[in-house]
Design a protein around this motif. Structure first.
Motif, PDB file in Angstrom:
ATOM      1  N   ALA A   1       0.840  -1.210   0.000  1.00  0.00           N
ATOM      2  CA  ALA A   1       0.000   0.000   0.000  1.00  0.00           C
ATOM      3  C   ALA A   1       0.870   1.253   0.000  1.00  0.00           C
ATOM      4  N   VAL A   2       1.934   1.235   0.802  1.00  0.00           N
ATOM      5  CA  VAL A   2       2.857   2.372   0.829  1.00  0.00           C
ATOM      6  C   VAL A   2       3.535   2.516  -0.529  1.00  0.00           C
ATOM      7  N   HIS A   3       3.995   1.409  -1.092  1.00  0.00           N
ATOM      8  CA  HIS A   3       4.705   1.406  -2.371  1.00  0.00           C
ATOM      9  C   HIS A   3       3.834   1.979  -3.487  1.00  0.00           C
ATOM     10  N   GLN A   4       2.532   1.730  -3.422  1.00  0.00           N
ATOM     11  CA  GLN A   4       1.611   2.210  -4.457  1.00  0.00           C
ATOM     12  C   GLN A   4       1.065   3.606  -4.178  1.00  0.00           C
ATOM     13  N   GLY A   5       1.510   4.226  -3.075  1.00  0.00           N
ATOM     14  CA  GLY A   5       1.050   5.567  -2.753  1.00  0.00           C
ATOM     15  C   GLY A   5      -0.385   5.631  -2.278  1.00  0.00           C
ATOM     16  N   LEU A   6      -0.865   4.527  -1.700  1.00  0.00           N
ATOM     17  CA  LEU A   6      -2.260   4.441  -1.281  1.00  0.00           C
ATOM     18  C   LEU A   6      -2.460   4.764   0.191  1.00  0.00           C
ATOM     19  N   GLY A   7      -1.413   5.188   0.875  1.00  0.00           N
ATOM     20  CA  GLY A   7      -1.533   5.499   2.288  1.00  0.00           C
ATOM     21  C   GLY A   7      -0.207   5.325   2.986  1.00  0.00           C
ATOM     22  N   PHE A   8      -0.260   5.155   4.289  1.00  0.00           N
ATOM     23  CA  PHE A   8       0.964   5.129   5.080  1.00  0.00           C
ATOM     24  C   PHE A   8       0.808   4.206   6.279  1.00  0.00           C
ATOM     25  N   THR A   9       1.938   3.796   6.823  1.00  0.00           N
ATOM     26  CA  THR A   9       1.961   2.970   8.021  1.00  0.00           C
ATOM     27  C   THR A   9       1.967   3.877   9.245  1.00  0.00           C
ATOM     28  N   LEU A  10       0.925   3.776  10.053  1.00  0.00           N
ATOM     29  CA  LEU A  10       0.809   4.597  11.257  1.00  0.00           C
ATOM     30  C   LEU A  10       1.487   3.944  12.450  1.00  0.00           C
ATOM     31  N   ALA A  11       1.399   2.616  12.537  1.00  0.00           N
ATOM     32  CA  ALA A  11       1.978   1.907  13.687  1.00  0.00           C
ATOM     33  C   ALA A  11       2.323   0.492  13.273  1.00  0.00           C
ATOM     34  N   THR A  12       3.383  -0.040  13.853  1.00  0.00           N
ATOM     35  CA  THR A  12       3.698  -1.456  13.681  1.00  0.00           C
ATOM     36  C   THR A  12       3.196  -2.212  14.903  1.00  0.00           C
ATOM     37  N   THR A  13       2.918  -3.472  14.731  1.00  0.00           N
ATOM     38  CA  THR A  13       2.431  -4.255  15.869  1.00  0.00           C
ATOM     39  C   THR A  13       3.523  -4.512  16.893  1.00  0.00           C
ATOM     40  N   GLN A  14       4.788  -4.509  16.440  1.00  0.00           N
ATOM     41  CA  GLN A  14       5.862  -4.659  17.413  1.00  0.00           C
ATOM     42  C   GLN A  14       5.997  -3.430  18.307  1.00  0.00           C
ATOM     43  N   ALA A  15       5.424  -2.299  17.890  1.00  0.00           N
ATOM     44  CA  ALA A  15       5.365  -1.134  18.769  1.00  0.00           C
ATOM     45  C   ALA A  15       4.286  -1.320  19.841  1.00  0.00           C
ATOM     46  N   ILE A  16       3.295  -2.170  19.557  1.00  0.00           N
ATOM     47  CA  ILE A  16       2.265  -2.491  20.542  1.00  0.00           C
ATOM     48  C   ILE A  16       2.825  -3.462  21.580  1.00  0.00           C
ATOM     49  N   TRP A  17       3.535  -4.467  21.085  1.00  0.00           N
ATOM     50  CA  TRP A  17       4.104  -5.514  21.944  1.00  0.00           C
ATOM     51  C   TRP A  17       5.376  -6.027  21.276  1.00  0.00           C
ATOM     52  N   PRO A  18       6.542  -5.568  21.713  1.00  0.00           N
ATOM     53  CA  PRO A  18       7.783  -6.045  21.100  1.00  0.00           C
ATOM     54  C   PRO A  18       7.909  -7.572  21.224  1.00  0.00           C
ATOM     55  N   ASP A  19       8.171  -8.203  20.079  1.00  0.00           N
ATOM     56  CA  ASP A  19       8.331  -9.658  19.998  1.00  0.00           C
ATOM     57  C   ASP A  19       7.054 -10.398  20.388  1.00  0.00           C
ATOM     58  N   HIS A  20       5.945  -9.866  19.905  1.00  0.00           N
ATOM     59  CA  HIS A  20       4.648 -10.488  20.189  1.00  0.00           C
ATOM     60  C   HIS A  20       4.458 -11.777  19.404  1.00  0.00           C
ATOM     61  N   PRO A  21       3.628 -12.683  19.930  1.00  0.00           N
ATOM     62  CA  PRO A  21       3.318 -13.910  19.186  1.00  0.00           C
ATOM     63  C   PRO A  21       2.521 -13.568  17.935  1.00  0.00           C
ATOM     64  N   GLU A  22       2.738 -14.331  16.892  1.00  0.00           N
ATOM     65  CA  GLU A  22       2.024 -14.037  15.653  1.00  0.00           C
ATOM     66  C   GLU A  22       1.453 -15.332  15.069  1.00  0.00           C
ATOM     67  N   LYS A  23       1.920 -15.798  13.922  1.00  0.00           N
ATOM     68  CA  LYS A  23       1.341 -16.995  13.334  1.00  0.00           C
ATOM     69  C   LYS A  23       1.902 -18.248  14.003  1.00  0.00           C
ATOM     70  N   VAL A  24       1.149 -19.332  13.878  1.00  0.00           N
ATOM     71  CA  VAL A  24       1.546 -20.614  14.453  1.00  0.00           C
ATOM     72  C   VAL A  24       1.379 -21.721  13.424  1.00  0.00           C
ATOM     73  N   LEU A  25       2.070 -22.820  13.658  1.00  0.00           N
ATOM     74  CA  LEU A  25       1.841 -24.062  12.923  1.00  0.00           C
ATOM     75  C   LEU A  25       0.821 -24.843  13.734  1.00  0.00           C
ATOM     76  N   ALA A  26      -0.339 -25.102  13.148  1.00  0.00           N
ATOM     77  CA  ALA A  26      -1.444 -25.662  13.924  1.00  0.00           C
ATOM     78  C   ALA A  26      -2.147 -26.782  13.174  1.00  0.00           C
ATOM     79  N   CYS A  27      -2.862 -27.592  13.944  1.00  0.00           N
ATOM     80  CA  CYS A  27      -3.668 -28.689  13.408  1.00  0.00           C
ATOM     81  C   CYS A  27      -4.716 -29.022  14.463  1.00  0.00           C
ATOM     82  N   THR A  28      -5.528 -30.020  14.197  1.00  0.00           N
ATOM     83  CA  THR A  28      -6.449 -30.485  15.226  1.00  0.00           C
ATOM     84  C   THR A  28      -5.684 -31.393  16.198  1.00  0.00           C
ATOM     85  N   ARG A  29      -6.190 -31.489  17.411  1.00  0.00           N
ATOM     86  CA  ARG A  29      -5.547 -32.385  18.371  1.00  0.00           C
ATOM     87  C   ARG A  29      -5.705 -33.836  17.919  1.00  0.00           C
TER      88      ARG A  29
END
Length: 403
Positions: free
Chosen positions: A200-228
């Protein structure tokens, strides 16, 4: 690879041989699917007797349904999706789920539109004024009602004094469609993973206001998951899968050249189908926000970090449940610790990591400070959930969950 072929073949040939060799693996078109793509295509799965058939999904809801039905064996998934299915607040019925390992930390962002940029709504303070002084509500998109991006968006807005359920409209848009919705003017901003914020930034469609690491440095994100059920029926396969993905995660972070080659790989039509120029910079930690600011982010997306990223910490899973409780998605406190113990596959992860010589943290809890000054360490999840001033307003929270 650090593991020798003979070591891997010893697992395949002995009593630890995988019960199932060909796995259908779901993923979304996001940079943080990288460990699965690298594991499947760069020779990390085959020594463990596995063939990983990658299946790109059109939405998180679609991925959830196929994972629960067994059409997908395992998947690149949102933490918040897995726990919502476990608790019965997403999908048709509650299903016992399993988080095998973390795939990444950090690396998501909140972007605003070019229209808001042109109106000088380029700071949290300006956004707060716009939200509270205008009769027209802004519309923000996230990717899944109980997902990570919804929780980051809600958390960040609330930390700025903006009620994410009352003061703005929240809609669900699949990750790869975010930029098109922003360009069409259907949304005023979004929270999503890369490369769509950079695009979006590259195409000039807006800007990044905040990163999620600014909310929580080294926060959990995606996981490898399946059913139990998959883990219980295929424990050797699950362990071999974790080992292959762990090796791929470690490979990506061995040097910057590996990150660059991973960006090129991800740009392919079958994966992200977007230019590597939109993937590589933020994968390397180099940010441009669209407002003329550039920086190297020391908490950019990471996939391994000596195994710290991959440990399925109990506290990580519990945090998402506290946010479900905060926003009214759960009407009562669950048994946070018991549920996390059911979902997080700590023993299986420890076996896989130890076999690869990867250090396993001594504690399944970790302590973090978030943007609002609160400390989260998993010691009192019910108290933590009740500590938020907006918690009393949770009855206004929408119960709708995408099906």
């Amino acid at each position: 690879m650090n593991t020798t072929l003979s070591d891997a073949l010893a697992w395949v040939a002995g009593s630890d041989a995988p019960e199932k060799n060909a796995l259908d693996m779901g993923f979304m078109a996001l940079t943080d699917c990288a460990p699965l793509v690298v594991a499947a295509t760069q020779g990390f799965a085959q020594p463990y007797g596995l063939s990983l058939n990658l299946k790109r999904q059109s939405s998180w809801a679609n991925l959830r349904d196929k994972l629960v039905s067994g059409e997908l064996d395992a998947a690149h998934s949102l933490y918040g999706l897995i726990y919502a299915v476990q608790l019965g607040i997403s999908g048709n019925t509650a299903t016992d789920m399993a988080v095998l390992m973390g795939l990444n930390q950090n690396g998501q962002s909140i972007n605003l539109s070019r229209a808001l940029q042109d109106a000088n709504v380029t700071t949290p303070e300006a956004l707060d004024r716009r939200v509270h002084q205008s009769r027209t509500k802004l519309t923000f998109a996230q990717t899944f009602p109980t997902g990570n991006h919804a929780m980051w968006l809600y958390y960040w807005l609330a930390s700025q004094g903006i009620h994410p359920l009352n003061d703005v409209n929240s809609v669900v848009v699949p990750p790869s469609q975010m930029v098109a919705h922003l360009q069409a003017g259907r949304i005023d901003g979004f929270c999503v993973g890369e490369p769509w914020c950079a695009s979006a930034v590259h195409q000039g469609l807006g800007f990044t206001l905040a990163t999620t690491q600014a909310i929580w440095p080294d926060h959990p994100e995606k996981v490898l998951a399946c059913t139990r059920e998959f883990v219980e029926q295929n424990p050797n396969t699950a362990r071999a899968l974790v080992m292959a993905v762990l090796e791929a995660s470690r490979f990506i972070e061995q040097n910057q050249e590996n990150r660059r080659s991973t960006a090129q790989l991800l740009s392919g039509r079958e994966y992200l189908d977007t230019p590597a120029t939109c993937i590589e910079p933020r994968l390397l930690g180099d940010y441009e926000d669209g407002l003329g600011n550039q920086w190297h982010d020391h908490h950019a997306v990471r996939f391994h970090h000596g195994g710290e990223v991959n440990m399925p910490y109990l506290s990580d899973g519990m945090w998402f449940m506290t946010q479900f409780r905060r926003w009214g998605l759960l009407r009562e406190d669950p048994d946070y610790l018991a549920v996390a113990h059911q979902v997080q596959q700590l023993d299986l992860y420890a076996q896989a990591a130890t076999a690869l010589g990867i250090a396993v943290p001594s504690s399944a809890m970790r302590s973090s400070h978030l943007i609002d000054g609160k400390c989260w360490d998993g010691s009192d999840p019910a108290g933590y959930a009740r500590s938020f001033t907006l918690h009393a307003l949770a009855d206004t929270a929408p119960s709708r969950v995408s099906r």
